[in-house]
Design a protein around this motif. Structure first.
Motif, PDB file in Angstrom:
ATOM      1  N   PRO A 172      -6.759  -2.031   0.122  1.00  0.00           N
ATOM      2  CA  PRO A 172      -5.819  -3.026   0.649  1.00  0.00           C
ATOM      3  C   PRO A 172      -5.565  -4.138  -0.369  1.00  0.00           C
ATOM      4  O   PRO A 172      -6.427  -4.457  -1.196  1.00  0.00           O
ATOM      5  CB  PRO A 172      -6.533  -3.567   1.892  1.00  0.00           C
ATOM      6  N   GLY A 173      -4.372  -4.701  -0.300  1.00  0.00           N
ATOM      7  CA  GLY A 173      -4.057  -5.842  -1.150  1.00  0.00           C
ATOM      8  C   GLY A 173      -3.490  -5.500  -2.510  1.00  0.00           C
ATOM      9  O   GLY A 173      -3.117  -6.404  -3.264  1.00  0.00           O
ATOM     10  N   LEU A 174      -3.411  -4.213  -2.841  1.00  0.00           N
ATOM     11  CA  LEU A 174      -2.885  -3.832  -4.145  1.00  0.00           C
ATOM     12  C   LEU A 174      -1.373  -3.602  -4.062  1.00  0.00           C
ATOM     13  O   LEU A 174      -0.817  -3.378  -2.988  1.00  0.00           O
ATOM     14  CB  LEU A 174      -3.595  -2.578  -4.653  1.00  0.00           C
ATOM     15  N   THR A 175      -0.722  -3.657  -5.198  1.00  0.00           N
ATOM     16  CA  THR A 175       0.733  -3.598  -5.254  1.00  0.00           C
ATOM     17  C   THR A 175       1.248  -2.263  -4.735  1.00  0.00           C
ATOM     18  O   THR A 175       0.744  -1.201  -5.118  1.00  0.00           O
ATOM     19  CB  THR A 175       1.210  -3.803  -6.702  1.00  0.00           C
ATOM     20  N   VAL A 176       2.259  -2.327  -3.877  1.00  0.00           N
ATOM     21  CA  VAL A 176       2.893  -1.124  -3.338  1.00  0.00           C
ATOM     22  C   VAL A 176       4.136  -0.822  -4.176  1.00  0.00           C
ATOM     23  O   VAL A 176       5.060  -1.641  -4.230  1.00  0.00           O
ATOM     24  CB  VAL A 176       3.276  -1.302  -1.861  1.00  0.00           C
TER      25      VAL A 176
END
Length: 359
Positions: A172-176
């Motif tokens: 979670p929290g990483l660039t999509v």
């Protein structure tokens, strides 16, 4: 009169005299075999960040613990296949500050020139984690290829496999990433054509010619000759499913497209196919090569063969006749102790295809 008769007799004698063996047929593009690199742009993860990530997942990190020379240095060495991963970044700045920079203090500065803030395709391995690249933008990569080709105008054809990266990571929290749609692929084609020019490319339309489908042309050996392909690049989209469908959409048999696709035999777009397990698929690869397809396979993956100094997959790839053999180790690793490195006899990376050269 006597002189004329003698001359006539001599000419007749010469006409009847055998002229020696016929010249061997010129090699076609599919009758060669090359070694190239995997994730060719990749720099090593900074040691500080690597140690931090290794604590969370040592197995996964061991699989990406490698790096490459610049694209030009690899081509100078003789490699004739590269792999470039691209991420769409329509507005710019999406990847300008990878989150991995905040996970470990003391890392070198990133993107001091501000290239990642500009719109356009970006080139790196894994968003936020494995982000350092010898060619951080696709435009830089293409410009480097163009300069190198101009300095070596008769070079053997260079295959460029491409991944269109848009998968989100589980953490979670990483660039999509932005998704690859047909319109995004249109922009990718436009960038390749606009930078390199059509005269520097072997494209599906050229191979298909007047045949009904691209596959039909391939099965009739309608590949360009090696001579005609010199100084040129062959781009291949290494994707399946929705992304491949988006690239083909509106372009049956890849009409008007720049890249070939990894398409299964029996489909209209089939010309270049990727079967990465050379040991498991050796017989299948050889059968497809003999039919006229170009096949890409791998000599090693995830650093595993290199760590074991296991050349069996490379040997299977050689014997299969796969035209493109990918490796992370055209030079021995500097990240762990192993003599493992891949080349053909004599330290070369290009040769006539051992399965097809006599066809």
């Amino acid at each position: 009169m006597k002189i004329l008769l003698l001359l006539a007799a001599g000419a007749a004698s010469l006409a009847l005299r055998p002229l020696g063996p016929p010249a061997p047929p010129e090699l076609l593009l599919n009758q060669i075999q090359v070694i190239g690199s995997h994730n060719s742009y990749k720099q090593a993860i900074d040691p500080r960040l690597f140690k931090t990530l290794q604590k969370a997942d040592s197995v996964s990190m061991s699989r990406i613990d490698y790096e490459h020379q610049t694209l030009s240095q690899q081509l100078d060495r003789g490699l004739r296949a590269l792999e470039i991963d691209v991420y769409a970044d329509a507005q710019g700045g999406k990847y300008a500050h990878p989150k991995g920079l905040d996970l470990a203090p003391g890392q070198p500065a990133y993107d001091a020139a501000g290239l990642m803030r500009k719109p356009g395709f970006k080139v790196f391995h894994i968003q936020d984690l494995d982000f350092r690249s010898n060619a951080p933008t696709f435009q830089l990569a293409l410009q480097e290829l163009k300069r190198w080709s101009a300095a070596h105008p008769t070079h053997e054809p260079v295959f460029i496999t491409m991944n269109a990266k848009d998968e989100p990571l589980k953490q979670p929290g990483l660039t999509v990433p932005e998704p690859f749609t047909a319109a995004v692929f249109d922009a990718l084609d436009k960038e390749i054509l606009g930078t390199l020019g059509a005269d520097k490319l072997v494209m599906p339309d050229q191979v298909r010619g007047s045949y009904a489908t691209l596959e039909s042309a391939v099965l009739h050996r309608h590949w360009p000759t090696l001579r005609a392909a010199r100084g040129k690049f062959v781009f291949v989209l290494d994707e399946k499913g929705d992304k491949r469908a988006a690239y083909i959409q509106g372009h049956p048999s890849l009409k008007g497209r720049v890249l070939f696709t990894d398409s299964e035999p029996g489909t209209p777009e089939a010309a270049i196919h990727i079967l990465n397990n050379a040991k498991q698929d050796q017989a299948a690869i050889k059968a497809l090569v003999e039919k006229g397809y170009i096949i890409r396979t791998r000599a090693d993956s995830d650093t595993q063969e290199a760590r074991r100094n296991d050349r069996s997959a490379f040997e299977a790839a050689e014997q299969s006749g796969a035209q493109i053999i990918s490796t992370d180790y055209y030079l021995p690793s500097t990240h762990f102790q192993s003599p493992y490195a891949i080349s053909f006899p004599g330290g070369t990376y290009f040769r006539s295809n051992p399965v097809l050269a006599k066809q």
